[in-house]
Design an enzyme around this catalytic site. Sequence first.
Site, PDB file in Angstrom:
ATOM      1  N   LYS A  95     139.300 -21.990 -34.901  1.00 48.20           N
ATOM      2  CA  LYS A  95     137.994 -21.574 -35.423  1.00 48.20           C
ATOM      3  C   LYS A  95     137.317 -22.677 -36.225  1.00 48.20           C
ATOM      4  CE  LYS A  95     138.342 -16.704 -34.787  1.00 48.20           C
ATOM      5  NZ  LYS A  95     138.493 -15.363 -35.324  1.00 48.20           N
ATOM      6  N   ARG A 129     146.793 -14.053 -33.482  1.00 45.59           N
ATOM      7  CA  ARG A 129     146.123 -14.143 -32.170  1.00 45.59           C
ATOM      8  C   ARG A 129     145.813 -15.616 -31.940  1.00 45.59           C
ATOM      9  NH1 ARG A 129     140.924 -14.578 -30.401  1.00 45.59           N
ATOM     10  NH2 ARG A 129     140.290 -13.376 -28.566  1.00 45.59           N
TER      11      ARG A 129
HETATM   12  N1  HH2 Z   1     138.263 -13.597 -32.840  1.00 44.87           N
HETATM   13  C1  HH2 Z   1     137.717 -13.814 -31.617  1.00 44.87           C
HETATM   14  C2  HH2 Z   1     137.811 -12.846 -30.619  1.00 44.87           C
HETATM   15  N2  HH2 Z   1     138.494 -11.705 -30.818  1.00 44.87           N
HETATM   16  N3  HH2 Z   1     139.802 -10.335 -32.214  1.00 44.87           N
HETATM   17  C3  HH2 Z   1     140.386 -10.103 -33.399  1.00 44.87           C
HETATM   18  N4  HH2 Z   1     141.096  -8.988 -33.607  1.00 44.87           N
HETATM   19  N5  HH2 Z   1     140.287 -11.005 -34.431  1.00 44.87           N
HETATM   20  C4  HH2 Z   1     139.573 -12.161 -34.304  1.00 44.87           C
HETATM   21  O1  HH2 Z   1     139.468 -12.916 -35.301  1.00 44.87           O
HETATM   22  C5  HH2 Z   1     138.953 -12.441 -33.053  1.00 44.87           C
HETATM   23  C6  HH2 Z   1     139.087 -11.485 -32.008  1.00 44.87           C
HETATM   24  C7  HH2 Z   1     136.997 -15.099 -31.346  1.00 44.87           C
HETATM   25  O2  HH2 Z   1     137.823 -16.002 -30.664  1.00 44.87           O
HETATM   26  P1  HH2 Z   1     137.796 -16.317 -29.086  1.00 44.87           P
HETATM   27  O3  HH2 Z   1     138.173 -15.110 -28.283  1.00 44.87           O
HETATM   28  O4  HH2 Z   1     138.652 -17.488 -28.835  1.00 44.87           O
HETATM   29  O5  HH2 Z   1     136.320 -16.744 -28.784  1.00 44.87           O
HETATM   30  P2  HH2 Z   1     135.066 -16.005 -28.156  1.00 44.87           P
HETATM   31  O6  HH2 Z   1     134.739 -14.823 -29.020  1.00 44.87           O
HETATM   32  O7  HH2 Z   1     133.993 -17.067 -28.173  1.00 44.87           O
HETATM   33  O8  HH2 Z   1     135.431 -15.557 -26.763  1.00 44.87           O
END
Ligand code: HH2
Length: 260
Positions: free
Chosen positions: A197, A239
């Site tokens: 992040k 995660r």
């Molecule tokens: N962060 C993201 C997505 N899902 N779920 C939970 N429970 N907690 C989090 O902090 C969280 C999440 C963002 O990360 P990522 O999936 O890598 O990116 P994007 O939202 O751009 O797909």
Amino acid sequence: MGVVNVTPDSFSDGGRFLDHEAAIAHGRALVGQRADWIDVGGESTRPRAEPVPVDEELRRVIPVVEALASDGVAVSIDTRKAAVAEAAVAAGARMINDVSASLAAVAGATGAAFVAMHMLGDPRTMQADPAYGDVVTEVRDFLVDRADAARAAGVHEVWIDPGIGFGKTLDHNLDLLANLDVLVATGYPVLVATSRKSMLGTLAARADRTRSIPPAGDRLEGSIATAAWSLLRGASMVRVHEVPASVRVLEACDRALAAA
Ligand code: HH2
């Protein structure tokens, strides 16, 4: 929990697993690397991301959920939409990971586990100027309220997540990480997601004494350090995008905790 983003625009791996076969193969690889859960998402929630129509989100995620679940993989569906959560559970997902913390009724009705995450506002606007009186107390109170409601709705397994980067400045994120014990003390298991992040980009640039923020794919050290911190401070799951390095961290943390 290993991440499989079936999206063109996720902040760190957008476009890499948009193709179903690539996403399924990546999910299987992460299981081979010892992820306990595979979190499948079809809508980016990065800052300023545009919402995805329900049909498109279903088209992206359902074949991936089906294939992994039929292998016996514990699949979590990362969605804010009731229709997607319902279809994913029907396709074999066992957990609803909901960054809007609003789908408890679906989890209760379908028998899925539920992750309630804290977000201030929505992805389009959340990083504009996030402000809190006391971020730790406000996030805790919000999560307990949503988690209690989920239990009342009949959800058998409820997780809480502070939502690192979701309507939070660097200082808010650090405050939440520093005070994870406040969330742990609620009794609900805590999930933390710092992997790649933007706060880690900022900290890496500071460490390097440069203004240039490393790209999301080059933030492994911070991802690992904050995963270890979270686990040692009582989180029950992290995660992550990079599963092998995280599993090694988990092993070391478990040993350290056992010795302590
Ligand atoms: N962060 C993201 C997505 N899902 N779920 C939970 N429970 N907690 C989090 O902090 C969280 C999440 C963002 O990360 P990522 O999936 O890598 O990116 P994007 O939202 O751009 O797909």
